[in-house]
Write a protein that holds these residues in place. Sequence first.
Motif, short mmCIF file in Angstrom:
data_model
loop_
_atom_site.label_atom_id
_atom_site.label_comp_id
_atom_site.label_asym_id
_atom_site.label_seq_id
_atom_site.Cartn_x
_atom_site.Cartn_y
_atom_site.Cartn_z
N SER A 35 0.82 -1.22 0.00
CA SER A 35 0.00 0.00 0.00
C SER A 35 0.85 1.27 0.00
O SER A 35 0.34 2.35 -0.26
N SER A 36 2.15 1.12 0.29
CA SER A 36 3.05 2.28 0.35
C SER A 36 4.11 2.26 -0.73
O SER A 36 5.17 2.87 -0.58
N LEU A 37 3.88 1.53 -1.79
CA LEU A 37 4.89 1.43 -2.84
C LEU A 37 5.29 2.79 -3.39
O LEU A 37 6.42 2.98 -3.84
N SER A 38 4.40 3.75 -3.35
CA SER A 38 4.72 5.08 -3.87
C SER A 38 5.80 5.76 -3.06
O SER A 38 6.47 6.67 -3.54
N THR A 39 6.03 5.31 -1.81
CA THR A 39 7.07 5.92 -0.97
C THR A 39 8.43 5.25 -1.18
O THR A 39 9.44 5.76 -0.70
N TYR A 40 8.45 4.12 -1.87
CA TYR A 40 9.72 3.44 -2.12
C TYR A 40 10.49 4.20 -3.18
O TYR A 40 9.96 4.51 -4.24
N ARG A 41 11.75 4.52 -2.87
CA ARG A 41 12.58 5.27 -3.80
C ARG A 41 13.55 4.35 -4.53
O ARG A 41 14.15 3.46 -3.91
N GLU A 42 13.69 4.57 -5.81
CA GLU A 42 14.64 3.81 -6.63
C GLU A 42 16.03 3.90 -6.01
O GLU A 42 16.44 4.97 -5.59
N GLY A 43 16.71 2.78 -5.92
CA GLY A 43 18.05 2.74 -5.35
C GLY A 43 18.08 2.38 -3.87
O GLY A 43 19.12 2.11 -3.31
N THR A 44 16.91 2.41 -3.22
CA THR A 44 16.84 2.02 -1.82
C THR A 44 16.96 0.50 -1.72
O THR A 44 16.42 -0.22 -2.54
N ASN A 45 17.66 0.04 -0.71
CA ASN A 45 17.78 -1.40 -0.47
C ASN A 45 16.39 -1.92 -0.10
O ASN A 45 15.86 -1.60 0.96
N PHE A 46 15.81 -2.71 -0.98
CA PHE A 46 14.44 -3.19 -0.77
C PHE A 46 14.33 -4.02 0.51
O PHE A 46 13.36 -3.88 1.27
N ASP A 47 15.31 -4.88 0.75
CA ASP A 47 15.27 -5.73 1.94
C ASP A 47 15.25 -4.88 3.21
O ASP A 47 14.47 -5.13 4.13
#
Length: 169
Positions: A35-47
């Motif tokens: 639900s918060s995928l829009s806050t995920y920034r490219e280059g951030t460690n997903f884990d």
Amino acid sequence: MVALLPRLRAFALALSRSRTDADDLVQAACERALSSLSTYREGTNFDAWMMRILRNLWIDGYRRRKGEVLIDITDPVHDPVGQDGRVATEARMALNSVRQAIETLPEEQRAVLVLVCVDGLSYRDAAHVLDAPIGTVMSRLARARASLANALEGNAGLPLRPAGREAAR
């Protein structure tokens, strides 16, 4: 995200000490992440991003549940059946000693230990997950390792750090 589920569950189990709560926590973290995928920034460690979500949910839930009794994770229902013999018994005893020693650690040390030594996160990623300076992560890990070494004295040969994983960071 699916590949990360076992690691999320291990981290959730380390925090909650309950299989049921850990599963609920992982599910809530996945829901929150989706639900918060829009806050995920490219280059951030997903884990690290996912583990931070999980940890924040744990903290929120912990504050709400203060005073509840924790369930023992050594639930015999989940123990493997059919293992027998001296080697299996000794391995189980060693594992229980380590588990008990880890459970005596303060939460902040337990979380760092699981993130770095079990899950293999770098100090930087663990610091991001825990929202703490990297020096704090390192000192918590050092205290956790020292506490475990003291608690496990006499259990020589138990590895307290992953071979070569941290040295390469």
